[in-house]
Motif scaffolding. Structure first.
Motif, PDB file in Angstrom:
ATOM      1  N   SER A 110      -8.875  -2.917  12.613  1.00 14.92           N
ATOM      2  CA  SER A 110      -9.078  -1.608  11.997  1.00 14.92           C
ATOM      3  C   SER A 110      -9.078  -0.519  13.045  1.00 14.92           C
ATOM      4  N   SER A 136      -8.255  -6.689   6.510  1.00 20.26           N
ATOM      5  CA  SER A 136      -7.098  -6.536   5.632  1.00 20.26           C
ATOM      6  C   SER A 136      -5.786  -6.758   6.363  1.00 20.26           C
ATOM      7  N   ASN A 192     -13.613   7.511   8.537  1.00 20.14           N
ATOM      8  CA  ASN A 192     -12.721   6.391   8.864  1.00 20.14           C
ATOM      9  C   ASN A 192     -11.883   6.679  10.099  1.00 20.14           C
ATOM     10  N   ASP A 200       0.818  -1.218   0.000  1.00 18.94           N
ATOM     11  CA  ASP A 200       0.000   0.000   0.000  1.00 18.94           C
ATOM     12  C   ASP A 200       0.852   1.268   0.000  1.00 18.94           C
ATOM     13  N   ARG A 254      -4.665   1.762  10.904  1.00 18.99           N
ATOM     14  CA  ARG A 254      -5.094   0.940   9.775  1.00 18.99           C
ATOM     15  C   ARG A 254      -6.211   1.621   9.004  1.00 18.99           C
ATOM     16  N   GLU A 255      -7.112   2.316   9.705  1.00 14.11           N
ATOM     17  CA  GLU A 255      -8.175   3.038   8.997  1.00 14.11           C
ATOM     18  C   GLU A 255      -7.551   4.058   8.048  1.00 14.11           C
ATOM     19  N   ILE A 307      -4.079  -5.650   1.994  1.00 14.02           N
ATOM     20  CA  ILE A 307      -4.483  -4.240   1.919  1.00 14.02           C
ATOM     21  C   ILE A 307      -4.042  -3.613   0.590  1.00 14.02           C
ATOM     22  N   LEU A 351      -6.153   2.316   5.081  1.00 15.38           N
ATOM     23  CA  LEU A 351      -7.215   1.905   4.169  1.00 15.38           C
ATOM     24  C   LEU A 351      -7.660   3.073   3.285  1.00 15.38           C
ATOM     25  N   ALA A 408      -8.836  -6.770  -2.462  1.00 10.92           N
ATOM     26  CA  ALA A 408      -9.493  -5.953  -1.444  1.00 10.92           C
ATOM     27  C   ALA A 408     -10.610  -5.127  -2.077  1.00 10.92           C
TER      28      ALA A 408
END
Ligand code: ARG
Length: 520
Positions: free
Chosen positions: A463, A173, A302, A90, A467-468, A155, A471, A160
């Protein structure tokens, strides 16, 4: 007074520290300008846990795989001095956008959406997503059957993105496809959506047991080498070079040889342009399909959700950590030698090993151990995270609380004894209140550290706040804005808690309170 005024000693100290840092680290800086002969290296990033495309060779520790061989061959053909670097998947597109790398080869699917942020070479591999399930599962055959199911993905991948489209599905993820597959083996999810060749390789070559492919090639995808977008009006020279190298090795048979080496088959026909990019207008429309909400709304929602999870984790870990830490502290000062020893080992273990490793042991390791012992046992994400965090905090708190208790003058114990108080009474009424006040500042430190350490639970697919943020980056590629926002939210949380601890300290200070009472 201006602390940084010309003659201020602080200014000299700062300058000294800075120059020291620069001299000490200069040998560590990347040798970009030091490549003797030739031009500067062509830095290509990869996420190396994606066999057979990219992986580390167990024997030599170097990177290997189809992609690695391919980019070396392309580099040789195009006269580029390829230098491979590892990055999380990512992080690849943000790194291309910021120009820290010159290209990426990482089994990256060419999509119209990504093509708005990066440039792609011509396709070099034909792949597709596959659904992996546990052996014996006959109910899941297609994407349709995944409605309302638990799905693990890597992720930022096309897997995903596909999972996100399934109604009612709960998507978890992970940083690598291997961890997502491990999650399936450990019965935490019903399915994994991942690139077919990689899942098949894991089952056939890497000995992943208990897993099978349910729907093979549920999508058709083409991999491309990704490069930074050219500035408007400029031509993308590296893109042309990479394409030239690619066509060259396809023409001279090197590509075919590589394909046979890694896949034991003839390469399929490759289109010049990935179908996802054909008819750019249509592709763009498809990319923008659906009601896309504004970036800041996505980010805000998020991050708030993640902050909630972070706070919840912290609260639970502090609660159990305090109880555990107090008990451990009492054990550490108890007269029972065996108890002392046991808890000393506990404290040393949890203080002396990285929390990341502890998380992996508890979440991924223990279920594997139980399985080998012939028992089916798994731990859910939340309890696993709370257990790991609490055990860790309790180890630190044990020492802090022990120190607090022992800092109270032993004469007080004797005094209480002569007053006829029981040891427990003494502890509760005399020692604890004083010790508690003394341990508040280090307790506050621990608390703040804990808030930040909860971000480690992202590795087990939690999450939480960090991590949010990841994402959001995985779908918007706005790394800078998002991570700054994430940092700010952490800062808000830690500042609030340090204010709360300060207030508590004031409140617990008998002298201060007495003064206040006297003046009022
Ligand atoms: N092909 C998929 C995608 O582009 C997955 C690639 C994952 N690659 C990796 N090295 N982990 O999204």
């Amino acid at each position: 007074m201006n602390l940084l005024a010309k003659s201020s000693p602080l200014r000299y100290l700062l300058l000294l520290a800075l120059s020291l840092l620069l001299t000490l680290t200069s040998p560590l800086l990347p040798a970009v300008s030091q490549t003797d002969g030739g031009g500067s290296p062509f830095v290509v990033a990869t996420e190396p846990t994606f066999p057979p495309f990219e992986m580390t060779d167990e024997a030599t520790g170097t990177l290997t795989g189809f992609d690695i061989d391919l980019i070396q061959a392309v580099g040789t053909a195009a006269g580029l001095e390829v230098q491979i670097e590892s990055l999380p998947f990512d992080g690849i597109i943000p790194a291309l956008q910021s120009g820290t790398i010159q290209a990426a080869i990482s089994g990256i699917t060419i999509t119209a959406e990504r093509a708005q942020s990066v440039a792609f070479s011509s396709p070099y591999f034909k792949a597709g997503l596959a659904i992996a399930v546990r052996e014996g599962n006959e109910t899941i055959q297609s994407l349709e059957d995944l409605k309302g199911k638990k799905i693990a993905v890597q992720i930022g991948t096309t897997g995903a993105m596909e999972a996100a489209k399934i109604p009612g599905a709960e998507v978890v993820s992970f940083d690598s496809a291997a961890l997502a597959l491990q999650e399936l083996v450990n019965r935490k999810v019903d399915a994994v959506i991942n690139d077919g060749p990689v899942t098949l390789f894991a089952i056939k070559e890497a000995g992943l047991r208990g897993v099978k492919v349910a729907g093979e090639s549920v999508t058709e995808e083409f991999y491309g080498i990704a490069l930074p977008l050219a500035r408007p009006g400029e031509t993308n020279q590296n893109q042309a070079l990479v394409n030239y190298g690619l066509f060259q090795i396809i023409a001279d048979g090197k590509y075919k040889a590589l394909y046979e080496k890694w896949f034991g088959a003839e390469p399929p026909f490759l289109p010049l342009v990935a179908p996802a990019m054909v008819g750019t207008q249509a592709a763009l429309e498809q990319a923008q399909r659906g009601p896309r909400e504004p970036f800041f709304i996505t980010l805000f929602r998020n991050l708030i959700r993640g902050a909630g999870v972070t706070v919840l984790l912290t609260v639970f870990a502090v609660f159990f950590g305090l109880i555990g830490g107090t008990l451990a502290a009492l054990a550490l000062i108890s007269p029972a030698k065996i108890l002392q020893w046991l808890f000393r080992i506990y404290v040393e273990f949890f203080r002396g090993t990285p929390m990341l490793v502890q998380l992996f042991i508890i979440y991924f390791g223990l279920p594997g151990l139980f399985k080998e012992l012939g028992m089916e046992w798994t731990l859910d994400r939340f309890p696993a995270a709370v257990i790991a965090l609490s055990l860790n905090v309790a180890a630190y708190l044990a020492e802090i609380i022990r120190g607090g208790i022992q800092s109270v003058d032993p004469g007080q114990w004797e005094a209480c004894q002569s007053l006829g108080m029981t040891p427990w009474q003494t502890l509760r009424e005399v020692i604890f209140p004083q010790a508690f006040r003394r341990v508040l500042p280090p307790l506050g430190n621990e608390f703040i550290t804990l808030i930040k350490d909860t971000s480690l639970t992202a590795v087990i697919g939690f999450s939480e706040l960090f991590r949010e943020g990841q994402l959001v980056v995985a779908t918007t590629y706005k790394a800078f804005e998002v991570y700054i926002a994430v940092a700010l939210v952490y800062l808000v949380l830690t500042t609030l808690s340090s204010i709360a601890f300060k207030a508590l300290e004031h409140y617990m200070d008998p002298v201060g309170r007495a003064k206040k009472l006297a003046t009022s």
